[in-house]
Design an enzyme around this catalytic site. Structure first.
Site, short mmCIF file in Angstrom:
data_model
loop_
_atom_site.label_atom_id
_atom_site.label_comp_id
_atom_site.label_asym_id
_atom_site.label_seq_id
_atom_site.Cartn_x
_atom_site.Cartn_y
_atom_site.Cartn_z
N ALA A 328 0.94 -1.05 0.13
CA ALA A 328 0.09 -0.02 0.06
C ALA A 328 0.87 1.45 -0.07
CB ALA A 328 -0.71 -0.04 1.32
N GLY A 330 2.37 4.86 0.95
CA GLY A 330 2.40 5.21 2.31
C GLY A 330 3.76 4.74 3.29
N GLY A 333 4.37 0.21 8.13
CA GLY A 333 3.75 0.10 9.27
C GLY A 333 4.68 -0.80 10.26
N LYS A 349 -4.54 -5.90 6.05
CA LYS A 349 -3.76 -5.67 6.99
C LYS A 349 -3.25 -6.91 7.61
CE LYS A 349 -4.63 -0.78 8.33
NZ LYS A 349 -4.76 -0.13 9.32
N ASP A 384 -13.92 1.14 10.01
CA ASP A 384 -14.39 -0.34 10.33
C ASP A 384 -13.51 -1.37 9.73
OD1 ASP A 384 -16.14 -1.91 11.25
OD2 ASP A 384 -17.59 -1.84 9.82
N1 LIG Z 1 -7.48 2.22 5.59
C1 LIG Z 1 -6.18 2.49 5.02
N2 LIG Z 1 -6.05 3.03 3.60
C2 LIG Z 1 -4.94 3.64 2.88
N3 LIG Z 1 -3.78 3.28 3.64
C3 LIG Z 1 -3.93 2.56 4.78
C4 LIG Z 1 -5.03 2.24 5.61
N4 LIG Z 1 -4.66 1.53 6.68
C5 LIG Z 1 -3.11 1.80 6.80
N5 LIG Z 1 -2.55 2.09 5.56
C6 LIG Z 1 -1.32 2.40 5.26
O1 LIG Z 1 -0.50 1.30 5.93
C7 LIG Z 1 0.59 1.93 6.78
C8 LIG Z 1 0.41 0.96 8.14
O2 LIG Z 1 -1.01 0.81 8.71
P1 LIG Z 1 -1.13 1.14 10.15
O3 LIG Z 1 -2.72 0.71 10.30
O4 LIG Z 1 -1.06 2.60 10.54
O5 LIG Z 1 -0.30 0.01 10.82
P2 LIG Z 1 1.02 0.27 11.75
O6 LIG Z 1 0.33 0.38 13.32
O7 LIG Z 1 2.02 -0.59 11.49
O8 LIG Z 1 1.53 1.88 11.65
C9 LIG Z 1 -0.22 3.25 6.97
O9 LIG Z 1 0.93 4.34 7.38
C10 LIG Z 1 -0.66 3.91 5.82
O10 LIG Z 1 0.19 4.23 4.83
#
Ligand SMILES: Nc1ncnc2c1ncn2[C@@H]1O[C@H](COP(=O)(O)OP(=O)(O)O)[C@@H](O)[C@H]1O
Ligand SMILES: [Mg+2]
Length: 600
Positions: A328, A330, A333, A349, A384
């Site tokens: 994804a 960004g 994580g 995820k 959600d």
């Molecule tokens: N619903 C979403 N839509 C788009 N990108 C997402 C979404 N959830 C997570 N991401 C991307 O994945 C990355 C990591 O997810 P995140 O839920 O923040 O997990 P972590 O706890 O590992 O940081 C985020 O920084 C973002 O770039």
């Protein structure tokens, strides 16, 4: 091996009885929502909301030992289950909620047989098995807009117009049948009519059509439907509140986007009773054609079936597309590996095997946080998440760098079986645009609006007794409506469990030692003054944030919110803009001094 008819019938009967028990318990809780609204018993509503979400797992858990007992050695026998499925299919075929019955069956069968992927012989696939309220795969990867033909007189009621619009509206308002007295029904009818007049050419309004059931959620009740005009059907949503023992109309919405926001995947599920959910979903789809069928089922409370619909739409989409799952966009994580299919608006995820420092949570805690969010009021600000187990996809659909990452970082959840990628556990969420990326390319005005909304997320979450924890920009996403929504849950906590503290001023004590903080920092200690650094906002954007939300950087705001929750008060959160509200007093005082609002 042939399975005795009796045994198949008995297995089917057990599943069916469990499904019916679920339906009864669900209906009983759902029916109470009207009473909670009428008595303004918001805490009871919250308890029921969480309680209702537990029913499904409970009823499955009750059915499994019965199945084991009755089926004995055949409890995990695929042939037996094949026969049970056929018997069950016959038994539920005529039900108005047959699709829910099938989903329930699938849950049982998957648990009994430990199915990985899907097994078409043992489960209901729903793929064209019946007229589902969707169509073929569309642009977003969900079902194509198509429901116009499915609207029936049963699910919606039409109020034909016969003269004055306010008169018609009054008639519509009375139809809600609330047992609480109206505060000012004539005034409300007039205000609603004024709003309608502002939205459509009023001479052309022929009728108001509404879904029959009333939708309850949080501190509000809603009627949803359409204005039928000569030319077109215009979405219509009326929001009711009960702020002081009298019902008021709080808002009227007349656009698809606004109605869609009320039905958002970032809100808790409605309490709404309708025997044939398919009809209600089809009707809602006619009003909000862009909303996936899966999200509509979920929104009206049938989240398990919503999940089934999501999965089916994904399978259909995979057949109709050829792009690959990719990492994804960004920042990567520290707790999750996140991937997506570019042509499908969903992220997947997977929990990593090990978390990067400074994360100290465990796997179990991460799951517990997702569960907390699932059962909590999401306030329009928490995405959600659907939990899936034992999903599988063909290996060739994975970009090599993604597959390598998953196998390296999440080997406990992901493995290869020949040409198949097996995902033991994952969450899906609607894909949003991460705020850090968004701010980099957004036009000036949009960026400033996002920053203002970012502060509003913190306020809305605080109002629902949630502190997000990791508030870095990358953990917020922007929806297609431009709304900010939080998605990183591993540090999220109930606000009431946090301790908001002022940073001690070291010079007063003269007891500062280098490096480590010299004052004790408990696990739940939060220093709002530090947010300024966490936000990662600079220059003009920071100035905009401070202009709107500076109080969030002090402890007073947070203590005030905590005190409110401690008193058992449930603060207001509105799923529409303030400008959409009809009574500026917010229903804090009875009518009389109510300023008539003319602005829009
Ligand atoms: N619903 C979403 N839509 C788009 N990108 C997402 C979404 N959830 C997570 N991401 C991307 O994945 C990355 C990591 O997810 P995140 O839920 O923040 O997990 P972590 O706890 O590992 O940081 C985020 O920084 C973002 O770039
Ligand atoms: Mg994150």
């Amino acid at each position: 091996m042939t399975v005795e008819r009796d045994l198949a019938a008995a297995g089917a009967a057990i599943v069916r009885a469990a499904f019916e028990v679920h339906g009864q318990r669900y209906a009983r809780i759902t029916a109470r929502a009207r009473r909670h609204f009428e008595r303004a018993d918001w805490l009871a509503g919250q308890r029921d909301s969480a309680r209702r979400l537990d029913l499904y797992g409970e009823c499955i858990a009750e059915a499994l030992p019965r199945l084991h007992e009755r089926l004995g050695a055949l409890a995990a026998d695929p042939d037996a289950w094949h026969a049970i499925r056929d018997a069950y299919a016959l038994a539920v075929a005529e039900r108005g909620d047959a699709e829910l019955a099938e989903t329930f069956y699938n849950s049982c069968a998957r648990r009994m047989l430990k199915i990985v992927g899907v097994d078409p012989r043992l489960e209901f696939l729903g793929l064209g098995e019946r007229n589902a309220p969707g169509g073929a795969s569309g642009r977003t990867g969900f079902d194509a807009p198509d429901a116009a033909g499915l609207v029936t007189d049963e699910v919606a009621v039409t109020f034909p117009r016969d003269g004055d619009l306010a008169q018609l509206v009054r008639h519509v308002l009375e139809d809600g049948g609330f047992s609480v007295p109206w505060d000012d029904i004539d005034g409300d009818a007039r205000r609603v009519a004024d709003r309608i007049r502002a939205a459509v050419d009023v001479r052309r309004v022929r009728a108001i059509e509404l879904a029959r059931p009333v939708f309850f959620r949080g501190k509000a009740a809603y009627r949803v439907g359409r204005l039928l005009t000569d030319g077109a059907a215009v979405p219509l949503l009326i929001a009711f509140r009960n702020p002081f023992g009298r019902v008021i109309v709080d808002a009227v919405l007349t656009t698809e986007d606004e109605v869609s926001i009320v039905f958002s995947f970032s809100r808790s599920y409605f309490f709404v009773r309708w025997e044939r959910p398919r009809e209600l979903v089809a009707y809602l789809r006619a009003i909000m054609p862009r909303k996936p069928v899966s999200e509509l089922y979920t929104a009206i409370g049938w989240h398990r079936h919503g999940k089934t619909e999501l999965y089916r739409s994904l399978l259909r989409h995979l057949v109709a597309s050829d792009d690959r799952f990719e990492i994804a966009p960004g920042q990567r994580g520290m707790v999750m590996c996140v991937f997506t299919l570019p042509s499908f608006d969903v992220v997947f995820k997977v929990i990593r095997d090990r978390f990067e420092p400074p994360k100290t949570v465990t796997h179990a805690e991460v799951r517990e946080k997702y569960r907390l969010v699932f059962r909590h009021d999401r306030a329009g600000r928490l995405v959600d998440a659907q939990q899936f187990e034992e999903m599988e996809f063909r290996r060739e659909r994975f970009a090599p760098e993604l597959l390598a990452q998953l196998l390296e970082l999440a080997s406990e959840s992901v493995h290869l079986r020949g040409d198949t990628v097996v995902l033991r556990h994952l969450y899906t969420e609607r894909r949003l645009q991460p705020l850090d990326l968004y701010l980099r390319q957004a036009p000036h005005e949009a960026a400033h609006e996002a920053v203002i909304d970012y502060g509003q997320v913190l306020r809305d979450l605080a109002a629902s007794n949630i502190f997000p924890g990791d508030m870095l920009l990358k953990n917020f996403g922007v929806s297609r409506h431009g709304r900010l929504i939080f998605y990183d849950y591993d540090e999220l906590a109930p606000l009431s469990e946090c301790r908001f503290r002022e940073l001690p001023h070291s010079s007063d004590d003269g007891d500062e030692s280098a490096g480590e903080p010299w004052y004790y920092v408990g696990e739940r200690d939060i220093f709002p003054e530090e947010f300024r650094t966490f936000l990662g906002l600079r220059g003009e954007l920071l100035a905009t944030f401070l202009a709107h939300h500076e109080e969030l950087l002090g402890v007073a705001f947070w203590h005030r919110m905590q005190a409110q929750h401690a008193r058992g008060e449930v603060p207001d959160i509105y799923p529409y803009r303030t400008a959409r509200r009809l009574r500026r007093d917010g229903g804090t005082a009875p009518a009389g001094g109510t300023p008539e609002e003319s602005t829009r």
